[in-house]
Design an enzyme around this catalytic site. Structure first.
Site, short mmCIF file in Angstrom:
data_model
loop_
_atom_site.label_atom_id
_atom_site.label_comp_id
_atom_site.label_asym_id
_atom_site.label_seq_id
_atom_site.Cartn_x
_atom_site.Cartn_y
_atom_site.Cartn_z
N GLY A 1 0.82 -1.20 0.00
CA GLY A 1 0.00 0.00 0.00
C GLY A 1 0.85 1.26 0.00
CD GLU B 213 8.95 -2.34 -5.24
OE1 GLU B 213 8.05 -2.47 -6.09
OE2 GLU B 213 8.96 -1.44 -4.40
#
Length: 399
Positions: free
Chosen positions: A127, A244
């Site tokens: 999110g 990431e």
């Protein structure tokens, strides 16, 4: 620098390859290699197989249940999995929030969440992005107001990958609207079954449902689910984004696509005119992307090795993100060009495993058009490549 693998590393590769050959289900392998549509259960089946072997988290320390492998072992493992057609391991738990919980979580958070990430019991989503807050993530507006032992969360997240499957979300929220934008953000772990959460699909250009909008309407989140200190979430967010970006490089998958590209280019063209590989201009483009991929592989190994020593990737991860995403786009484009007229028809129904109808150009697979469309996003997610160049200029070049 000696780039050859040692006998021990070659032995490890043989062990990994033998395990994959013996345990990767044939139907999953076929789905991946043929570009078929994958379900949540498809991903979890392979996840559980690796979990039982103790290999589901190659980069996690053994103290937290990981394999504790070195950089070369991790690289070999991911390369062999990609080449064999193994389903991707979802990064949101294993690569993103897991390391954050290990580094900044409380002992209670570590004891609860980490085993469930490893086992696959919890599927996570991210999110971060909001309408108007993507590349400028620190401008996010989703609010979390503390009331006793809970936060009340209101707002919206977008481009939330596979949120339709998620059990939990790691989420950036604004807890101090008066502070400087990077200093008023907190990092919450949110149960996706909480009342007040709604998930709406965003159907992409290729017709697939991969991303979503997520809305929060007075959602209660226990304060105990906050990572670290209140209003210090930006620190944890940057730590997560570096992990990431390292993963976005996807060297193993690009190698598999390169192999497929060469195979297609080496075939006699159905419309006549010989083989595409004999066209010097197209052959040069293949050679160029292969050289770039080799350089990316070496750089990835160096970054992973440094990460294992420093415990967190640095701005070098932005280099991997830029080159990895651009190489993936180039390969998807060259695959489209190599297919010629067979690249034009797109058959979404053929992506389902049970489809037994006709396929245009069956020897070429069924998903190259979808792959080309999907890869357009790689230079945007995880922080756009323009933002990554700013990071490199500031943190590595001193501009």
């Amino acid at each position: 620098m000696d780039l050859n693998f040692t006998p021990e590393e070659q032995s490890f590769r043989a062990e990994v390859r033998a395990f994959i050959d013996a345990h990767l289900p044939a139907d999953l392998r076929a789905k991946v290699l043929e570009g078929r549509r994958m379900t949540k259960e498809d991903y979890l089946r392979w996840h559980r197989i690796l979990y039982r072997q103790g290999w589901v988290a190659p980069h996690w320390p053994k103290a937290f249940g990981g394999a504790g492998w070195n950089a070369v072992q991790q690289h070999i493992f991911h390369e062999e999995c990609a080449d064999a057609g193994a389903p991707a391991l979802m990064p949101f738990g294993l690569v993103m929030v897991g390391p954050v919980i290990m580094a900044f979580g409380t002992p209670a958070q570590q004891a609860y969440f980490l085993p469930r990430i490893l086992s696959g019991e919890h599927w996570w989503c991210q999110g971060y992005s909001e309408p108007g807050s993507g590349s400028d993530l620190a401008s996010l507006k989703t609010r979390a107001e503390r009331r006793g032992d809970v936060y009340i969360v209101n707002g919206q997240k977008t481009w939330t990958t596979l949120a339709q499957y998620a059990d939990w979300m790691f989420c950036l929220v604004r807890t101090d609207p008066q502070a400087r934008k990077q200093e008023g953000i907190s990092f919450l772990l949110i149960d996706m079954k909480s009342p007040g959460i709604s998930v709406r699909p965003i159907i992409m250009l290729d017709g697939e449902h991969e991303v979503n909008e997520v809305f929060f309407d007075n959602v209660e989140v226990p304060v105990a689910n906050r990572i670290g200190e209140e209003n210090k979430g930006w620190t944890y967010a940057k730590f997560l984004l570096a992990h990431e970006r390292t993963g976005i490089a996807e060297v193993g998958r690009s190698k598999r696509w390169l192999k497929r590209l060469k195979a297609i280019a080496a075939r006699e063209r159905a419309c006549g005119g010989g083989r595409l590989i004999d066209d010097p201009r197209f052959r040069d483009r293949i050679a160029q992307v292969e050289i770039e991929l080799m350089a990316l592989e070496v750089t990835t190994l160096r970054v992973i090795a440094a990460e294992m020593e420093k415990k967190a990737p640095g701005p070098e991860a932005s280099l991997l993100k830029i080159r990895g995403s651009e190489i993936q786009q180039t390969l998807s484009e060259l695959l489209m060009l190599a297919l010629g007229p067979y690249a034009a028809p797109y058959q979404p129904a053929a992506l389902d495993a049970g489809y037994d109808g006709p396929i245009v150009g069956p020897e070429y697979g069924v998903a190259h058009t979808g792959l080309y469309f999907n890869m357009r996003k790689t230079t945007i997610y995880g922080g756009s490549n323009e933002i990554q160049r700013n990071i490199i200029a500031k943190m590595m070049l001193g501009f």
